[in-house]
Design a protein around this motif. Structure first.
Motif, short mmCIF file in Angstrom:
data_model
loop_
_atom_site.label_atom_id
_atom_site.label_comp_id
_atom_site.label_asym_id
_atom_site.label_seq_id
_atom_site.Cartn_x
_atom_site.Cartn_y
_atom_site.Cartn_z
N PHE A 82 30.02 35.08 41.58
CA PHE A 82 30.43 34.91 40.20
C PHE A 82 30.22 33.45 39.81
N SER A 83 30.21 33.20 38.53
CA SER A 83 30.21 31.82 38.04
C SER A 83 31.46 31.63 37.20
N GLY A 84 31.90 30.38 37.11
CA GLY A 84 33.00 30.02 36.25
C GLY A 84 32.65 28.76 35.49
N LEU A 135 38.72 33.53 46.03
CA LEU A 135 37.42 32.99 45.64
C LEU A 135 37.19 31.65 46.32
N GLU A 136 36.01 31.45 46.84
CA GLU A 136 35.58 30.15 47.35
C GLU A 136 34.69 29.49 46.31
N SER A 137 34.95 28.22 46.01
CA SER A 137 34.20 27.50 44.98
C SER A 137 33.04 26.71 45.57
N VAL A 138 31.92 26.75 44.88
CA VAL A 138 30.80 25.84 45.13
C VAL A 138 30.50 25.18 43.80
N ARG A 181 32.49 32.50 45.27
CA ARG A 181 32.14 33.50 46.28
C ARG A 181 33.38 34.34 46.60
N PRO A 182 33.33 35.68 46.36
CA PRO A 182 34.50 36.52 46.64
C PRO A 182 34.67 36.76 48.14
N THR A 240 46.69 34.11 38.51
CA THR A 240 45.47 34.52 37.81
C THR A 240 44.55 35.24 38.78
N TRP A 241 43.97 36.34 38.30
CA TRP A 241 43.07 37.16 39.11
C TRP A 241 41.77 37.41 38.36
N LEU A 242 40.66 37.40 39.08
CA LEU A 242 39.42 37.96 38.58
C LEU A 242 39.41 39.41 39.06
N THR A 243 39.53 40.33 38.11
CA THR A 243 39.79 41.72 38.42
C THR A 243 38.60 42.60 38.05
#
Length: 435
Positions: free
Chosen positions: A348-350, A380-383, A363-364, A313-316
């Motif tokens: 970005f947010s998810g 992506l790094e998650s916070v 965070r990209p 899966t990619w955020l493109t």
């Protein structure tokens, strides 16, 4: 001696009565401070904005905020309300039976919404209105023959919508309807053995049937000044998810709806019907792309890409002006129903999913230096921001950054009912990135 000591007993009693009434009215007029707490998993402050029965927040790519960023619109059974994004106190703006709350004006301090006669089925004739969020004054914008308005352009001169110029088969139409307040669909069915389908299975079957029906449709624009309606595009493709560029008032993104692995989904078109352009072409069997949204620059379209479905899966992102492309790999526990870009374009947010039930900041991080003509890869790094461990994802959280970037607003049922929450992005405790 105070001023009441100068009054007769009868006059004093009368004055006291007036003061008590005024005092009670004053107390009643003060908005209640919304409940808040610290999420024990993330250290972030969470505010319960509204838990009214049937409370409804806008879809992830529909703007709910005034241009100044101070108010957020949402819908309850009572009518249209606003929340102050500084205090999260709320007030009723319009007490009315609303068919759909659409979006906030990008230039004016107003909300757009539709009404329809109780005897008219969803998708039938309706009226578009706007309401001033400060005064409550309403304005009739246009009468529509059917379908629904989905978008408003950057200078607030045009609305855009779609309608089915011929009706779909009755069973397809019935399951495609959504409750105008809760947004819940009616997907249901049984398999070959008569066993009930899951929500996802029933939705998939319905989408395949709707695509195969090849229902004639029209995409149209509506002038916000005169109500004049003009045709933009006609097709038997399933037209959906219209969204104007936030900076270009004549550039419209839309999708060919259907099972994602069977359609080249993402397209753009000009409001005069010219420059019909496919944004992403599938190159792999089972490849899917969807839940597209505009970047803050108004030139880049971002979307969820899977190669193939259920695989990587990619955020493109694809910049329509320069042709630049980015692909950020999405880890399994970062997969989200919807992504959105922060106001400054840096994050970005998810909103998570069953593999990772979190509202998160993403965070990209680039893996390689950009090379002209090639896709730039990254991760992506998650916070983590809010724990959704108890959330049922048949209700989509549809998170929104506030315009100042200080909060993420979302809807969840972690308390057993739909509630609108706001999560503060400045942590109240030191929390390291989870990845």
């Amino acid at each position: 001696m105070n001023w009441m000591d100068c009054m007769s007993p009868a006059t004093r009693r009368s004055a006291l009565s007036v003061l008590l009434v005024l005092g009670a009215a004053s107390v009643g007029a003060v908005p209640a401070v919304p409940a808040s707490w610290t999420d024990s998993s993330t250290g972030r402050r969470i505010v319960r904005v509204d838990d009214s029965p049937g409370v409804y927040a806008l879809y992830f790519n529909y703007n709910p905020f005034t241009p100044q960023g101070d108010l957020m619109i949402y819908l309850t059974r009572e009518g249209i309300r606003v929340a102050d994004t500084r205090t999260w106190q709320t007030r009723l703006v319009l007490k009315a039976s609303v068919d759909r709350l659409l979006f906030a004006g990008p230039k004016s301090r107003s909300a757009y919404y539709t009404t329809r006669d109780a005897a008219v089925e969803e998708g039938g004739p309706s009226t578009v209105w706007s309401v001033d969020l400060d005064t409550g004054k309403t304005r009739r914008v246009a009468d529509l023959p059917g379908g629904r308005v989905m978008a408003i352009n950057a200078d607030e001169t045009l609305l855009a919508g779609v309608w089915e110029t011929s009706p779909p088969p009755p069973e397809i139409a019935r399951q495609g309807r959504r409750d105008p307040v809760t947004g819940s669909p009616a997907y249901a069915g049984v398999d070959a053995d008569g066993k009930p389908l899951t929500f996802a299975q029933a939705k998939g079957r319905w989408m395949a049937a709707r695509l195969a029906a090849r229902v004639p449709m029209e995409m149209y624009s509506v002038s916000t000044a005169t109500g004049e309606r003009k045709s933009i595009h006609r097709a038997t493709d399933w037209l959906n998810h219209l969204k104007f560029s936030p900076t270009d008032p004549t550039l419209l993104m839309f999708c060919h709806e259907g099972p994602w692995h069977e359609v080249d989904r993402i397209w753009t078109i000009r409001t005069d019907g010219s420059q019909l352009t496919k944004v992403h072409t599938r190159t792999m069997a089972g490849e899917i792309a969807g839940h597209e949204f505009w970047g803050r620059d108004g030139k880049t379209i971002w979307y969820d890409l899977q190669t193939p479905r259920g695989g990587v899966t990619w955020l493109t992102g694809r910049n329509l002006a320069t042709g630049e492309q980015w692909r950020y790999e999405v880890a399994r526990d970062q997969a989200s129903y919807h992504f959105m870009q922060s106001p400054d374009g840096q994050m970005f947010s998810g909103d998570g999913g069953n593999a990772g039930k979190w509202i998160s900041l993403l965070r990209p991080v680039l893996r390689e230096k950009p090379v002209p003509g090639l896709i730039t890869p990254g991760r992506l790094e998650s916070v983590r921001v809010a724990d959704l461990a108890k959330h049922d994802y048949t209700l989509e959280p549809n998170q929104h950054f506030t315009p100042d970037g200080k909060w993420l607003v979302y809807r969840a049922n972690v308390e057993g009912r739909p509630v609108i929450y706001a999560a503060e992005l400045a942590p109240t405790a030191a929390v390291a990135p989870s990845r």
